[in-house]
Motif scaffolding. Structure first.
Motif, PDB file in Angstrom:
ATOM      1  N   GLY A  20      32.096  76.953  33.317  1.00  0.00           N
ATOM      2  CA  GLY A  20      32.858  78.109  33.549  1.00  0.00           C
ATOM      3  C   GLY A  20      34.202  77.837  34.438  1.00  0.00           C
ATOM      4  N   LEU A  21      34.435  76.765  34.466  1.00  0.00           N
ATOM      5  CA  LEU A  21      35.552  76.084  35.286  1.00  0.00           C
ATOM      6  C   LEU A  21      36.329  75.336  34.171  1.00  0.00           C
ATOM      7  CD1 LEU A  21      37.070  75.942  37.795  1.00  0.00           C
ATOM      8  CD2 LEU A  21      35.866  73.698  38.425  1.00  0.00           C
ATOM      9  N   TYR A  22      37.578  75.928  33.992  1.00  0.00           N
ATOM     10  CA  TYR A  22      38.567  75.514  32.864  1.00  0.00           C
ATOM     11  C   TYR A  22      39.844  74.915  33.532  1.00  0.00           C
ATOM     12  CZ  TYR A  22      35.622  78.349  30.298  1.00  0.00           C
ATOM     13  OH  TYR A  22      34.544  79.173  29.665  1.00  0.00           O
ATOM     14  N   VAL A  23      40.466  74.144  32.983  1.00  0.00           N
ATOM     15  CA  VAL A  23      41.729  73.793  33.129  1.00  0.00           C
ATOM     16  C   VAL A  23      42.839  73.865  32.385  1.00  0.00           C
ATOM     17  CG1 VAL A  23      41.254  71.874  35.121  1.00  0.00           C
ATOM     18  CG2 VAL A  23      41.024  71.303  32.949  1.00  0.00           C
ATOM     19  N   ALA A  24      44.125  74.092  32.727  1.00  0.00           N
ATOM     20  CA  ALA A  24      45.064  74.114  31.458  1.00  0.00           C
ATOM     21  C   ALA A  24      46.434  73.788  32.260  1.00  0.00           C
ATOM     22  CB  ALA A  24      45.249  75.500  31.068  1.00  0.00           C
ATOM     23  N   ARG A  62      46.386  79.063  26.552  1.00  0.00           N
ATOM     24  CA  ARG A  62      45.869  80.230  25.529  1.00  0.00           C
ATOM     25  C   ARG A  62      44.530  79.836  25.302  1.00  0.00           C
ATOM     26  NH1 ARG A  62      49.793  83.175  24.287  1.00  0.00           N
ATOM     27  NH2 ARG A  62      51.874  82.407  24.540  1.00  0.00           N
ATOM     28  N   MET A  63      44.408  78.430  24.969  1.00  0.00           N
ATOM     29  CA  MET A  63      42.958  77.919  24.720  1.00  0.00           C
ATOM     30  C   MET A  63      41.878  78.220  26.015  1.00  0.00           C
ATOM     31  SD  MET A  63      41.074  76.481  22.555  1.00  0.00           S
ATOM     32  CE  MET A  63      41.815  75.170  21.465  1.00  0.00           C
ATOM     33  N   ALA A  64      42.419  77.966  27.122  1.00  0.00           N
ATOM     34  CA  ALA A  64      41.421  78.367  28.241  1.00  0.00           C
ATOM     35  C   ALA A  64      41.086  79.810  28.359  1.00  0.00           C
ATOM     36  CB  ALA A  64      41.987  77.676  29.547  1.00  0.00           C
TER      37      ALA A  64
END
Lengths: 116, 368
Positions: B287-291, B308-310
């Motif tokens: 549940g933790l994303y990076v971009a 966009r992916m995240a």
């Protein structure tokens, strides 16, 4: 130096003209621009002096991250001038070391009275 | 405490693109940025971007920023400016500080798009007023329309050094020289040609020895270096400059990912320590994303695709997006990312990226 005309960005759109009091002298600024750009445009390079060695510091990152450009603004020390908007009548002082609360003039008067 | 479905930290290209995708899919999105204006560094990128039409080639960064911002507003993204995220807690809560007040923001998913920091370079006199980041110069001239000086030495012949040098010329300054300690020019040929045509010498195999002046920079001493990078005695030159620009690379701004306890990897090609993530930009913490640049230094076009992916992945995880539609969109993002990482520069980054992905443990195993 201001960039009035730019080959890509065109003519500059400035906010209303305001006046800052910087170390007791009037400096022109545009409302809402960072204090730092008004000072750079006025030819200022030194914004503060360090605590231990009294070395000069100026604008380094211009993003509010490095804190090299902090000054005493309206009696409040350590204000990042590169991300603080200019407003008419702001009283700005070159910061020495960690700075001080209150404006220097007031402190100076009190100090003199104290010593007298 | 405030609540939202997806909280995004950083309203630069990655964060804005993530917000647009997630909000268009129907998620409730709160985008937080410490600056007074959104857009990150996009609004100072006045040059045209490369790539294909899908990558906004031929469009200037400033216009890409405006488009993204209006898309985000149309999609109903809540944008909170002048708000610093000072903490991140295990229950997906962020600590926010705004106007000397603090509050919590709880989210189902968090996307960190915190960007990067300019690297400094230490040499005698480097702390003197007049020595500044190339990005700082770019902010001053392109956004605030103010030149910090008249005669500039640029240290670093990568894309940032070359582009900012050209923009200094456009702003009316003189660029006395661009130097780089490496034997070759690091940036794209097209950017190097533009400054060279304008008469700016690019001195490769040169380093800066000192910045000098009374209270601020008045001169810079440079020298030719030998094959091991050491200055050659007798090969010094003094240049009359009042600004020394440092374009010596960027470091990912990953404090929040460290604080959260993400797994990290050291990847020199991408700027140092970066949070390990999978192809869908999920970190080692569910549940933790990076971009964007926080995942490793690349380009704004790549940051937007990662965003966009995240955004898609986070929205899909919330059940906002049917998985078939999400998969199709993610394949499109992957194709655009592959197309952006071409040529000798892109290849090195693509290989480094593969290394990060190989460190990421598949979700099933992690949860098992």
């Amino acid at each position: 130096m201001r960039i009035e005309m730019h080959p890509i960005l065109g003519e500059a759109q400035w906010g209303p003209k305001v006046t800052l009091m910087v170390d007791g002298k009037a400096v022109d600024a545009f409302e809402g621009e960072p204090i730092a750009t008004a000072l750079l445009a006025a030819g200022r390079r030194v914004f503060r002096h360090t605590t231990k060695r009294d070395e000069p510091r100026g604008v380094f990152c211009a993003l509010g991250r490095c804190t090299d450009c902090v000054m005493v603004v309206d009696g409040r020390p350590n204000v990042r001038t590169c991300v603080t908007a200019a407003r008419d009548g702001m009283v700005i002082e070159t910061q020495r070391g960690l700075g001080h609360w209150g404006t220097e003039q007031i402190l100076g008067e009190k100090g003199e009275q104290g010593h007298a | 405490m405030h609540e939202t479905e997806i909280a995004i930290v950083g309203a630069g290209p990655a964060g804005l693109a993530a917000a647009v995708e997630a909000a268009q899919a129907g998620a409730q999105v709160t985008l937080v940025d410490e600056n007074a204006r959104p857009g990150g560094q996009l609004f100072k990128q006045i040059h045209k971007f490369f790539g294909s039409k899908a990558h906004h080639a031929g469009t200037r960064g400033v216009q890409i920023g405006r488009n993204l911002l209006s898309e985000a507003e149309k999609a109903g993204v809540e944008i909170r400016l002048d708000t610093v995220v000072y903490g991140i807690y295990p229950d997906k809560r962020l600590g926010l500080a705004c106007d000397s007040q603090s509050e919590d923001l709880k989210a189902a998913s968090i996307i960190l798009a915190t960007g990067a920091n300019e690297r400094p370079l230490a040499f005698p006199g480097w702390t003197m007023p007049g020595v500044m980041g190339a990005g700082a110069i770019q902010t001053l001239i392109n956004i605030h329309r103010t030149l910090p000086g008249r005669r500039v030495l640029m240290v670093g012949a990568g894309n940032v050094g070359l582009i900012v040098s050209y923009q200094l010329l456009q702003a009316g300054a003189e660029v006395v020289a661009i130097i780089d300690a490496l034997p070759g020019i690091g940036g794209y040929g097209v950017h190097a040609s533009k400054v060279r045509r304008a008469g700016v010498p690019i001195l490769t195999g040169h380093t800066i020895l000192a910045a000098k002046g009374d209270q601020a920079v008045e001169r810079a001493v440079i020298a030719k270096v030998d094959s091991s990078g050491q200055p050659i005695p007798g090969m010094e030159q003094t240049l009359d400059v009042d600004i020394v620009g440092l374009a010596v690379g960027l470091s990912p701004l990953a404090e929040l990912a460290w604080m959260a306890g993400c797994q990290f990897a050291h990847v020199p090609e991408l700027g140092g320590w970066v949070p390990v993530h999978d192809e869908e930009m999920q970190t080692s913490l569910p549940g933790l994303y990076v971009a964007g640049d926080v995942t490793g230094i690349e380009e704004a076009s790549i940051a937007m695709e990662q965003g966009r992916m995240a955004g898609l992945t986070a929205a899909q995880a919330l059940g906002c997006l049917p998985s078939q539609e999400a998969e199709i969109k993610k394949i499109e993002v992957r194709q655009r990312l592959d197309a952006l990482r071409v040529g000798s520069f892109g290849d090195a980054r693509a290989i480094a990226r593969q290394r990060i992905l190989s460190l990421s443990v598949p979700q099933g195993i992690r949860e098992g």
